[in-house]
Write a protein that holds these residues in place. Structure first.
Motif, PDB file in Angstrom:
ATOM      1  N   HIS A 157      48.609 -61.866  76.270  1.00  0.00           N
ATOM      2  CA  HIS A 157      49.940 -61.931  76.178  1.00  0.00           C
ATOM      3  C   HIS A 157      49.561 -60.173  76.928  1.00  0.00           C
ATOM      4  CE1 HIS A 157      52.937 -59.371  76.556  1.00  0.00           C
ATOM      5  NE2 HIS A 157      53.102 -58.735  75.463  1.00  0.00           N
ATOM      6  N   ARG A 158      47.919 -59.326  76.589  1.00  0.00           N
ATOM      7  CA  ARG A 158      47.861 -58.594  77.395  1.00  0.00           C
ATOM      8  C   ARG A 158      47.737 -58.110  78.968  1.00  0.00           C
ATOM      9  NH1 ARG A 158      44.355 -54.825  73.414  1.00  0.00           N
ATOM     10  NH2 ARG A 158      46.011 -54.164  72.040  1.00  0.00           N
ATOM     11  N   ALA A 159      46.561 -59.749  78.978  1.00  0.00           N
ATOM     12  CA  ALA A 159      46.244 -59.738  80.510  1.00  0.00           C
ATOM     13  C   ALA A 159      46.869 -60.824  81.404  1.00  0.00           C
ATOM     14  CB  ALA A 159      44.901 -61.375  79.658  1.00  0.00           C
ATOM     15  N   ALA A 160      47.718 -61.780  80.612  1.00  0.00           N
ATOM     16  CA  ALA A 160      48.786 -62.378  81.459  1.00  0.00           C
ATOM     17  C   ALA A 160      49.354 -62.928  80.554  1.00  0.00           C
ATOM     18  CB  ALA A 160      47.672 -63.415  82.933  1.00  0.00           C
ATOM     19  N   THR A 161      50.863 -62.416  80.850  1.00  0.00           N
ATOM     20  CA  THR A 161      51.632 -62.849  79.813  1.00  0.00           C
ATOM     21  C   THR A 161      52.527 -64.020  80.087  1.00  0.00           C
ATOM     22  OG1 THR A 161      53.796 -61.456  78.379  1.00  0.00           O
ATOM     23  CG2 THR A 161      53.832 -61.114  80.204  1.00  0.00           C
ATOM     24  N   ALA A 162      52.702 -64.232  81.390  1.00  0.00           N
ATOM     25  CA  ALA A 162      53.282 -65.365  82.350  1.00  0.00           C
ATOM     26  C   ALA A 162      52.742 -66.020  81.620  1.00  0.00           C
ATOM     27  CB  ALA A 162      53.257 -65.035  83.730  1.00  0.00           C
ATOM     28  N   TYR A 163      51.456 -66.527  81.593  1.00  0.00           N
ATOM     29  CA  TYR A 163      50.718 -68.177  81.040  1.00  0.00           C
ATOM     30  C   TYR A 163      50.902 -68.083  79.854  1.00  0.00           C
ATOM     31  CZ  TYR A 163      49.014 -67.524  85.906  1.00  0.00           C
ATOM     32  OH  TYR A 163      48.382 -67.955  86.957  1.00  0.00           O
ATOM     33  N   LEU A 164      51.216 -66.900  78.403  1.00  0.00           N
ATOM     34  CA  LEU A 164      50.849 -67.071  77.126  1.00  0.00           C
ATOM     35  C   LEU A 164      52.740 -68.779  77.418  1.00  0.00           C
ATOM     36  CD1 LEU A 164      50.402 -66.339  74.596  1.00  0.00           C
ATOM     37  CD2 LEU A 164      52.056 -64.781  74.614  1.00  0.00           C
ATOM     38  N   LEU A 165      53.591 -68.691  77.610  1.00  0.00           N
ATOM     39  CA  LEU A 165      54.410 -69.568  77.520  1.00  0.00           C
ATOM     40  C   LEU A 165      54.127 -70.830  77.365  1.00  0.00           C
ATOM     41  CD1 LEU A 165      57.107 -70.062  76.209  1.00  0.00           C
ATOM     42  CD2 LEU A 165      58.502 -69.199  78.484  1.00  0.00           C
ATOM     43  N   LEU A 166      53.542 -70.564  79.298  1.00  0.00           N
ATOM     44  CA  LEU A 166      53.137 -71.896  79.425  1.00  0.00           C
ATOM     45  C   LEU A 166      52.254 -72.591  79.140  1.00  0.00           C
ATOM     46  CD1 LEU A 166      53.249 -73.874  82.189  1.00  0.00           C
ATOM     47  CD2 LEU A 166      51.355 -72.412  83.649  1.00  0.00           C
ATOM     48  N   VAL A 167      50.786 -72.325  78.387  1.00  0.00           N
ATOM     49  CA  VAL A 167      50.448 -72.323  77.394  1.00  0.00           C
ATOM     50  C   VAL A 167      50.818 -73.769  76.102  1.00  0.00           C
ATOM     51  CG1 VAL A 167      47.724 -71.884  76.056  1.00  0.00           C
ATOM     52  CG2 VAL A 167      47.952 -70.947  78.771  1.00  0.00           C
ATOM     53  N   GLY A 205      58.761 -66.684  69.157  1.00  0.00           N
ATOM     54  CA  GLY A 205      59.367 -65.004  68.475  1.00  0.00           C
ATOM     55  C   GLY A 205      58.434 -64.497  69.349  1.00  0.00           C
ATOM     56  N   PHE A 206      57.180 -64.257  69.380  1.00  0.00           N
ATOM     57  CA  PHE A 206      55.922 -63.098  69.602  1.00  0.00           C
ATOM     58  C   PHE A 206      56.870 -62.544  71.122  1.00  0.00           C
ATOM     59  CE2 PHE A 206      53.251 -61.993  72.434  1.00  0.00           C
ATOM     60  CZ  PHE A 206      52.371 -61.213  71.852  1.00  0.00           C
ATOM     61  N   LEU A 207      57.540 -63.661  72.345  1.00  0.00           N
ATOM     62  CA  LEU A 207      57.761 -63.059  72.674  1.00  0.00           C
ATOM     63  C   LEU A 207      59.611 -62.408  73.415  1.00  0.00           C
ATOM     64  CD1 LEU A 207      57.014 -66.461  75.485  1.00  0.00           C
ATOM     65  CD2 LEU A 207      56.034 -63.659  75.594  1.00  0.00           C
ATOM     66  N   PHE A 208      60.321 -63.101  72.603  1.00  0.00           N
ATOM     67  CA  PHE A 208      61.505 -61.991  72.689  1.00  0.00           C
ATOM     68  C   PHE A 208      61.821 -61.242  71.643  1.00  0.00           C
ATOM     69  CE2 PHE A 208      63.080 -66.904  73.023  1.00  0.00           C
ATOM     70  CZ  PHE A 208      63.297 -67.198  74.241  1.00  0.00           C
ATOM     71  N   ALA A 209      61.358 -60.968  71.100  1.00  0.00           N
ATOM     72  CA  ALA A 209      60.613 -59.251  70.260  1.00  0.00           C
ATOM     73  C   ALA A 209      60.637 -58.322  70.718  1.00  0.00           C
ATOM     74  CB  ALA A 209      59.707 -59.734  69.398  1.00  0.00           C
ATOM     75  N   GLY A 213      59.948 -59.721  80.032  1.00  0.00           N
ATOM     76  CA  GLY A 213      59.641 -60.606  79.682  1.00  0.00           C
ATOM     77  C   GLY A 213      60.961 -61.628  79.688  1.00  0.00           C
ATOM     78  N   PRO A 214      60.425 -62.567  78.779  1.00  0.00           N
ATOM     79  CA  PRO A 214      62.135 -63.427  78.190  1.00  0.00           C
ATOM     80  C   PRO A 214      62.614 -62.333  76.904  1.00  0.00           C
ATOM     81  CG  PRO A 214      60.014 -64.382  77.839  1.00  0.00           C
ATOM     82  CD  PRO A 214      58.812 -63.159  78.436  1.00  0.00           C
ATOM     83  N   GLY A 215      61.948 -61.605  76.328  1.00  0.00           N
ATOM     84  CA  GLY A 215      62.723 -60.829  75.040  1.00  0.00           C
ATOM     85  C   GLY A 215      63.989 -59.834  76.004  1.00  0.00           C
ATOM     86  N   GLY A 216      63.101 -59.760  77.496  1.00  0.00           N
ATOM     87  CA  GLY A 216      64.513 -58.807  78.694  1.00  0.00           C
ATOM     88  C   GLY A 216      64.519 -59.436  78.982  1.00  0.00           C
ATOM     89  N   PHE A 217      65.021 -60.487  79.933  1.00  0.00           N
ATOM     90  CA  PHE A 217      65.050 -61.429  80.104  1.00  0.00           C
ATOM     91  C   PHE A 217      67.173 -61.771  78.863  1.00  0.00           C
ATOM     92  CE2 PHE A 217      67.787 -65.900  80.403  1.00  0.00           C
ATOM     93  CZ  PHE A 217      68.321 -65.626  81.878  1.00  0.00           C
ATOM     94  N   VAL A 218      66.829 -61.976  77.825  1.00  0.00           N
ATOM     95  CA  VAL A 218      67.769 -62.237  76.793  1.00  0.00           C
ATOM     96  C   VAL A 218      68.576 -60.855  76.516  1.00  0.00           C
ATOM     97  CG1 VAL A 218      67.900 -63.006  74.157  1.00  0.00           C
ATOM     98  CG2 VAL A 218      66.319 -64.305  75.918  1.00  0.00           C
ATOM     99  N   ARG A 219      68.603 -59.974  76.568  1.00  0.00           N
ATOM    100  CA  ARG A 219      68.634 -58.885  76.103  1.00  0.00           C
ATOM    101  C   ARG A 219      70.373 -58.654  76.876  1.00  0.00           C
ATOM    102  NH1 ARG A 219      64.193 -58.324  73.635  1.00  0.00           N
ATOM    103  NH2 ARG A 219      64.171 -57.405  71.154  1.00  0.00           N
TER     104      ARG A 219
END
Lengths: 366, 269
Positions: A157-167, A205-209, A213-219
């Protein structure tokens, strides 16, 4: 002691629900939300675990270097791992004692415990390796794995958060498409909660919190998403009430993608849990205003979730033994629930009292 | 391919032979069950004390269509499936059943996967069944159940709902299911829940028209007629090696009779 908050409240709610759900046949089980829902408290608990991890990573652990963050999270994983070993041993002793006292050897079988008595050499290795898990004591092993991989989640998440959901999504899809799960041993089988699948809801849960990213989109799109969640929750309620499951003949391959598998956290269950979270997120303030004692109680449980989880696991086992001896009337089941809730509250209070004493004395842990 | 065809012919021949033998069998009553593999003297029980034949259409179809060489069976349940009390895993009932069926169904590779977990109630097993079926696609599920639900005091309607819905799901999945009932043990002979679960399984099997192996009746017959025979382990709850052998023979008997019955009669367990 942190102030009451939404995450602790819903964690406490999940813990109470798990306690009741873990006593099969209990009369009051019919009032838990899984009867009107596709997903249940297990999904909620793991989703909130990911959420809490993000709050830690963005909050107190924000300034930690990769090395110290890893150290901190792995220390927590080890703490949960030790808790799993201790609570498993207590459960085994509880079954053994009940078996002796009641002259009921079949209690040694309960929840896959028999291997510890019949094949102790292998089973004890399996308990330590987490490949031998007792039934209803199989959420913590999943939790251990999730916290064990938490540093990887946080650092990616710190290094490349976009890849977290992908992985995470790729691992999840691979597990479902190929039917991969971790094996159990010495009793042949697989984990009841497949970590390869369940890691996705933890990562979500980690991302939406997060605020970005995804959390911001949801909000940003919360009103629309909330409306979209309504039919999902209604459909989930219909599934829960009717016990519907897709006709396997017409379900295409890979079937696990379309089934309602709990072990593999099939997409339907995952989406339903997210929809529930979407609808109920933000309701804590209202609940706390109208039902302050309930909110305070559940937050107490949620703040001390590991201790309370261990205690509830053993209490639910005590409840099962009690039902074996005294039967399953509404009165005795009511007694089990009331005593259980009191003990859970006491466990949460005792954990905080111990912390307060420790802080007051400013002494190292006893 | 040639080998497959040869094996397919062999299977068909076996079925035909069994069928012919069953018709010619002098012990068979008119319109009754065809003969099944003989039981060993300690385990010998009248067929009527084991099960009433029921159709196994998906296993039969698997054997007849395309000369399948393999029958995949999922044996799932609790300690009686796992083999608690047996001297080794090879003495568990699914392992012994595999040998008996392969010997009887010459040319057919019978593969039985043992997924017993001790002390498990039907609700949890039902969840595992759905996963195992999705992954393994068995032709037949042998579901041994009941004891732990009785001991956990699961309300009967709840138990019946779980069992029925799982049976129907398996039928929808074109998989045959056999219920393997509770055992006879003096420890639980007066337990009202135990008796209720036993009756419930019989009722469910009859209403769902599926095969139900009445272990309780078969074991009670042996206990009453051959009191010196010890089928139980030292805890007087789990079976010993001989007990598991008898269990395997009884399940095999029920399966073979059902497989080769001309047309399964309505189940009247």
């Amino acid at each position: 002691m942190r102030a009451p908050n939404e995450v602790d409240f819903w964690r406490g709610f999940a813990l109470v629900t798990i306690f009741i759900n873990h006593i099969p046949g209990l009369y009051f089980e019919r009032f838990t939300y899984r009867n009107v829902s596709l997903s249940d408290s297990a999904e909620l608990f793991v989703f909130l675990a990911g959420w809490a991890m993000r709050k830690l990573v963005d909050g107190p652990a924000h300034a930690l270097s990769a090395k110290w963050l890893t150290w901190r999270l792995e220390s927590r994983a080890f703490q949960v791992y030790v808790a799993q070993l201790v609570v498993t041993e207590f459960a085994i002793a509880l079954l053994a004692a009940a078996s002796l006292y009641l002259d009921a050897p079949f209690l040694l079988d309960w929840h896959n415990a028999s291997a510890v008595f019949n094949d102790p050499v292998a089973a004890n290795i399996g308990v330590v390796l987490l490949t031998h898990q007792l039934g209803y004591f199989n959420i913590l092993p999943l939790y251990v794995v999730l916290i064990f991989i938490a540093p990887a989640v946080a650092l990616l998440h710190r290094a490349a958060t976009a890849y977290l959901l992908l992985v995470s999504g790729t691992v999840y899809a691979g597990a479902l498409v190929l039917g991969i799960n971790l094996p159990t041993w010495p009793v042949e089988g697989t984990w009841f909660f497949n970590p390869l699948a369940w890691q996705l809801i933890y990562v979500l849960g980690f991302l939406f919190a997060g605020e970005d990213g995804p959390g911001g989109f949801v909000r940003r799109h919360r009103p629309v998403l909330r409306w979209l969640a309504v039919p999902v929750v209604v459909l989930g309620a219909a599934v829960g009430i009717t016990n519907f499951s897709p006709d396997p003949v017409f379900v295409p391959e890979p079937k696990l993608l379309f089934a309602f598998s709990k072990t593999f956290l099939s997409p339907a269950r995952l989406i339903h849990c997210l929809a529930l979270a979407m609808i109920f997120a933000g309701t804590f303030a209202t609940i706390a205003r109208w039902l302050p004692r309930l909110a305070s109680y559940l937050c107490l449980l949620g703040r001390n979730s590991l201790t309370v989880f261990c205690v509830l696991s053993l209490l639910s086992l005590c409840g099962q033994i009690f039902r074996y001896v005294y039967g399953g009337s509404i009165a005795t089941d009511g007694l089990i629930v009331i005593l259980g809730l009191v003990f859970l509250g006491f466990a949460g209070w005792a954990a905080e009292w111990r912390d307060r004493m420790r802080m007051a004395s400013k002494s190292p842990s006893l | 391919m040639a080998r497959q065809n040869a094996n397919g012919k062999q299977i068909a021949l076996t079925i035909a032979t069994c069928w012919w033998l069953s018709m010619a069998c002098p012990q068979a009553e008119e319109g009754g069950a065809p003969s099944a593999p003989p039981m060993s003297p300690p385990c010998d029980v009248p067929g009527s004390d084991i099960a009433a034949p029921a159709s196994l259409p998906n296993v039969v179809a698997a054997l007849q269509n395309g000369g399948q060489e393999k029958v995949r069976i999922l044996a799932i349940g609790s300690s009686s499936t796992l083999g608690n009390g047996a001297s080794s895993r090879e003495k568990s009932y699914p392992s012994q059943l595999e040998s008996i069926l392969e010997h009887t169904l010459k040319g057919v590779d019978v593969v039985i996967v043992n997924r017993g977990i001790a002390g498990e109630v039907a609700e949890t097993t039902a969840e595992r069944i759905r996963n195992e079926v999705a992954l393994r696609k068995p032709d037949l599920v042998l579901w041994q159940l009941g004891t732990n639900d009785a001991l956990a005091r699961i309300p009967l309607p709840e138990f019946e709902e779980i069992v029925r819905s799982t049976i129907r799901w398996l039928k929808d999945n074109q998989i045959d299911v056999v219920l393997v009932g509770v055992q006879y043990t003096t420890r639980l002979v007066r337990d009202a829940n135990y008796a209720a679960i036993r009756d419930s399984l019989q009722k469910i099997a009859a209403e769902e028209k599926i095969l139900y192996v009445r272990r309780y009746d078969a074991m009670r017959f042996i206990a009453q007629r051959r009191a010196s025979l010890q089928l139980m382990a030292s805890d007087n709850f789990h079976l010993n090696d001989l007990g598991y052998h008898c269990m395997a023979e009884h399940v095999a008997h029920a399966l073979i009779v059902s497989l080769f019955a001309k047309r399964a009669r309505p189940v009247q367990n």
